[in-house]
Design a protein around this motif. Structure first.
Motif, PDB file in Angstrom:
ATOM      1  N   TRP A  17       0.828  -1.194   0.000  1.00  0.00           N
ATOM      2  CA  TRP A  17       0.000   0.000   0.000  1.00  0.00           C
ATOM      3  C   TRP A  17       0.870   1.253   0.000  1.00  0.00           C
ATOM      4  O   TRP A  17       1.904   1.304   0.662  1.00  0.00           O
ATOM      5  N   GLU A  20      -0.579   7.251   0.009  1.00  0.00           N
ATOM      6  CA  GLU A  20      -1.790   7.890  -0.523  1.00  0.00           C
ATOM      7  C   GLU A  20      -3.023   7.010  -0.305  1.00  0.00           C
ATOM      8  O   GLU A  20      -4.084   7.480   0.100  1.00  0.00           O
ATOM      9  N   GLU A  21      -2.828   5.723  -0.558  1.00  0.00           N
ATOM     10  CA  GLU A  21      -3.938   4.793  -0.349  1.00  0.00           C
ATOM     11  C   GLU A  21      -4.305   4.711   1.128  1.00  0.00           C
ATOM     12  O   GLU A  21      -5.487   4.681   1.479  1.00  0.00           O
ATOM     13  N   ASP A  22      -3.288   4.674   1.966  1.00  0.00           N
ATOM     14  CA  ASP A  22      -3.541   4.643   3.408  1.00  0.00           C
ATOM     15  C   ASP A  22      -4.378   5.854   3.819  1.00  0.00           C
ATOM     16  O   ASP A  22      -5.314   5.745   4.614  1.00  0.00           O
ATOM     17  N   ALA A  23      -4.009   6.997   3.286  1.00  0.00           N
ATOM     18  CA  ALA A  23      -4.715   8.224   3.642  1.00  0.00           C
ATOM     19  C   ALA A  23      -6.187   8.144   3.226  1.00  0.00           C
ATOM     20  O   ALA A  23      -7.071   8.597   3.964  1.00  0.00           O
ATOM     21  N   LYS A  24      -6.430   7.533   2.103  1.00  0.00           N
ATOM     22  CA  LYS A  24      -7.812   7.411   1.631  1.00  0.00           C
ATOM     23  C   LYS A  24      -8.629   6.515   2.560  1.00  0.00           C
ATOM     24  O   LYS A  24      -9.776   6.812   2.879  1.00  0.00           O
ATOM     25  N   ALA A  27      -9.225   8.372   5.807  1.00  0.00           N
ATOM     26  CA  ALA A  27     -10.229   9.421   5.626  1.00  0.00           C
ATOM     27  C   ALA A  27     -11.629   8.811   5.570  1.00  0.00           C
ATOM     28  O   ALA A  27     -12.570   9.314   6.193  1.00  0.00           O
ATOM     29  N   TYR A  28     -11.719   7.698   4.870  1.00  0.00           N
ATOM     30  CA  TYR A  28     -13.020   7.038   4.771  1.00  0.00           C
ATOM     31  C   TYR A  28     -13.499   6.575   6.143  1.00  0.00           C
ATOM     32  O   TYR A  28     -14.643   6.805   6.524  1.00  0.00           O
ATOM     33  N   ALA A  44     -14.134   5.110  -1.284  1.00  0.00           N
ATOM     34  CA  ALA A  44     -12.892   5.796  -0.916  1.00  0.00           C
ATOM     35  C   ALA A  44     -12.025   6.108  -2.126  1.00  0.00           C
ATOM     36  O   ALA A  44     -10.975   6.740  -1.994  1.00  0.00           O
ATOM     37  N   GLY A  45     -12.462   5.660  -3.292  1.00  0.00           N
ATOM     38  CA  GLY A  45     -11.686   5.939  -4.492  1.00  0.00           C
ATOM     39  C   GLY A  45     -10.413   5.115  -4.593  1.00  0.00           C
ATOM     40  O   GLY A  45      -9.357   5.624  -4.959  1.00  0.00           O
ATOM     41  N   LEU A  46     -10.555   3.835  -4.271  1.00  0.00           N
ATOM     42  CA  LEU A  46      -9.385   2.957  -4.299  1.00  0.00           C
ATOM     43  C   LEU A  46      -9.598   1.815  -5.286  1.00  0.00           C
ATOM     44  O   LEU A  46     -10.712   1.317  -5.425  1.00  0.00           O
ATOM     45  N   CYS A  53      -8.779  -3.874   1.812  1.00  0.00           N
ATOM     46  CA  CYS A  53      -8.938  -2.637   2.573  1.00  0.00           C
ATOM     47  C   CYS A  53      -9.136  -2.945   4.061  1.00  0.00           C
ATOM     48  O   CYS A  53      -8.536  -2.313   4.927  1.00  0.00           O
TER      49      CYS A  53
END
Length: 382
Positions: A17, A20-24, A27-28, A44-46, A53
């Motif tokens: 990961w 950036e993905e972690d942040a998404k 945030a979600y 979450a736009g992943l 996830c």
DNA sequence: AACTCCATCAACCGCGTGCAA
DNA sequence: CTTGCACGCGGTTGATGGAGT
């Protein structure tokens, strides 16, 4: 008739990961809370599988997780619990605040197992390797080359090559390095000679459970101690048990090399247990040497009784467990629930209710065990 | 310096279970 | 009662980096 894939594998990203993905994910979760993982990637736009996830969050991103090294106390607890309940990593992890089942499992596989081997203890059975070998000699000579005894083959190399470490996380246990782990006096079913010819046994499946119960009791007693030395004396010293008398009313004269508490035992009542399943890899064991199962279970656990395990075994989305047994705190510390929700604190050793609760969890998987047998086997009322 | 071996740990996989439809 | 979905569990895999040769 294979299982359908949980997502379109060709359309999802795999592997490590990115930040950036972690942040998404974070945030979600901060907006919506954990859960509904299948819809998380979309929301979450992943380009990840929902399962992935969930794993990333629960094993790495959860804010309550510890990322530092395991302490000696944690290591000792893991070893004790593994001896008692086997590789039920999620249950073990619940006793270790800030640790995930994956953490515990990895730590066991990479560190603790080797340390035990280095100490001459088989990490599967938690018995001295020398004793296991001696038992095998007793039942007809040494195994053929390549035969697996417990985890001996897998770990044999480590057993002889483990290097001393400057910081021995389990030094307390290492002090007992070549000392057999003793079951409570009088009931060392793990330590008793393995007599393949003696069929005067209770249901063999039950034997394994009995072993587990005794180990659980032992760990519980040990955990109720506050002082490290006392814990070790409970766990490793002779005659330090509450199950004080010898197990005279039931002949318990067999053991399951390699079986331990994570038996690869079929758990359906319709599939009878056989020693050959434990000794699957042990080619020298002849079919006609299998122990008989000559005592039918009486009063087997009902489905309703059994349901406790399956409900309680699983953590809910908040990381809190459903039923009492799984929040029992072996260490005597505060209960662990990631949301901060704390359930009733049961004391395994002191509460017959929670004893039953815990046993139910075991009996759910090993449903052939008779409830009536348990007290007499342990020679102590619950 | 180059290569191989090995330990570690994050991630994946398949399966079991609960639950709602 | 059956089916399908969501989730959790435990075993396994694979990428990575460090140690050893």
């Amino acid at each position: 008739m294979g299982r359908l894939p949980c997502c379109d594998k060709s359309n999802v990203k795999r592997g490590l990961w990115t930040a950036e993905e972690d942040a998404k994910i974070l945030a979600y979760v901060s907006d919506n809370g954990p859960g509904n993982w299948t819809s998380v990637p979309k929301k979450a736009g992943l380009r990840r599988c929902g399962k992935s996830c969930r794993l990333r969050y629960t094993n790495y991103l959860r804010p309550d997780l510890k990322h530092d090294n395991f302490t000696p106390q944690e290591e000792e607890l893991i070893i004790n619990l593994h001896a008692a309940i086997g590789s039920r990593w999620s249950l073990i992890a619940q006793q270790l605040p800030g640790r995930t089942d994956n953490d515990v499992k990895n730590h066991w596989n990479t560190k603790l197992r080797k340390k035990l081997c280095g100490m001459g203890i088989d990490p599967v059975t938690h018995r001295p390797i020398s004793q296991i070998l001696a038992d095998y000699e007793n039942i007809g000579g040494l195994p053929k080359p390549g035969t697996r005894i417990g985890s001996l083959n897998r770990d044999l190399k480590n057993a002889f090559t483990v290097k001393p470490e400057p910081h021995d996380g389990i030094s307390g246990i290492a002090n007992h390095s070549m000392m057999p782990i003793r079951m409570p006096a009088g009931e060392p079913i793990f330590n008793r000679p393995f007599n393949m010819n003696n069929s005067n046994t209770i249901n063999n499946h039950s034997l394994l459970l009995l072993a587990q119960f005794q180990a659980i009791k032992l760990v519980t007693e040990a955990s109720s101690c506050t002082n490290q030395e006392t814990i070790q004396s409970h766990l490793f010293s002779e005659g330090s048990s509450s199950t004080s008398s010898s197990s005279s009313n039931v002949q318990v004269n067999s053991q399951a090399p390699g079986s331990n508490c994570q038996p690869s035992v079929p758990n359906t009542p319709s599939s009878p247990f056989s020693w050959s399943e434990f000794l699957l890899d042990d080619a020298f064991l002849q079919p006609n040497q299998q122990l008989q199962q000559d005592i039918p279970s009486t009063g087997s656990v009902s489905q309703a009784q059994q349901s406790g395990y399956n409900n309680g075994d699983h953590m809910n989305n908040e990381g809190a467990t459903d039923i009492g047994y799984s929040t029992y705190d072996y260490t005597g510390h505060d209960n662990y629930a990631t949301t901060g929700a704390v359930e009733t604190n049961h004391t395994f050793g002191a509460s017959s209710t929670s004893n039953h609760s815990f046993l139910e969890t075991m009996l759910d998987r090993d449903s052939e065990m008779s409830w009536e047998l348990v007290p007499s086997l342990l020679e102590e009322p619950f």
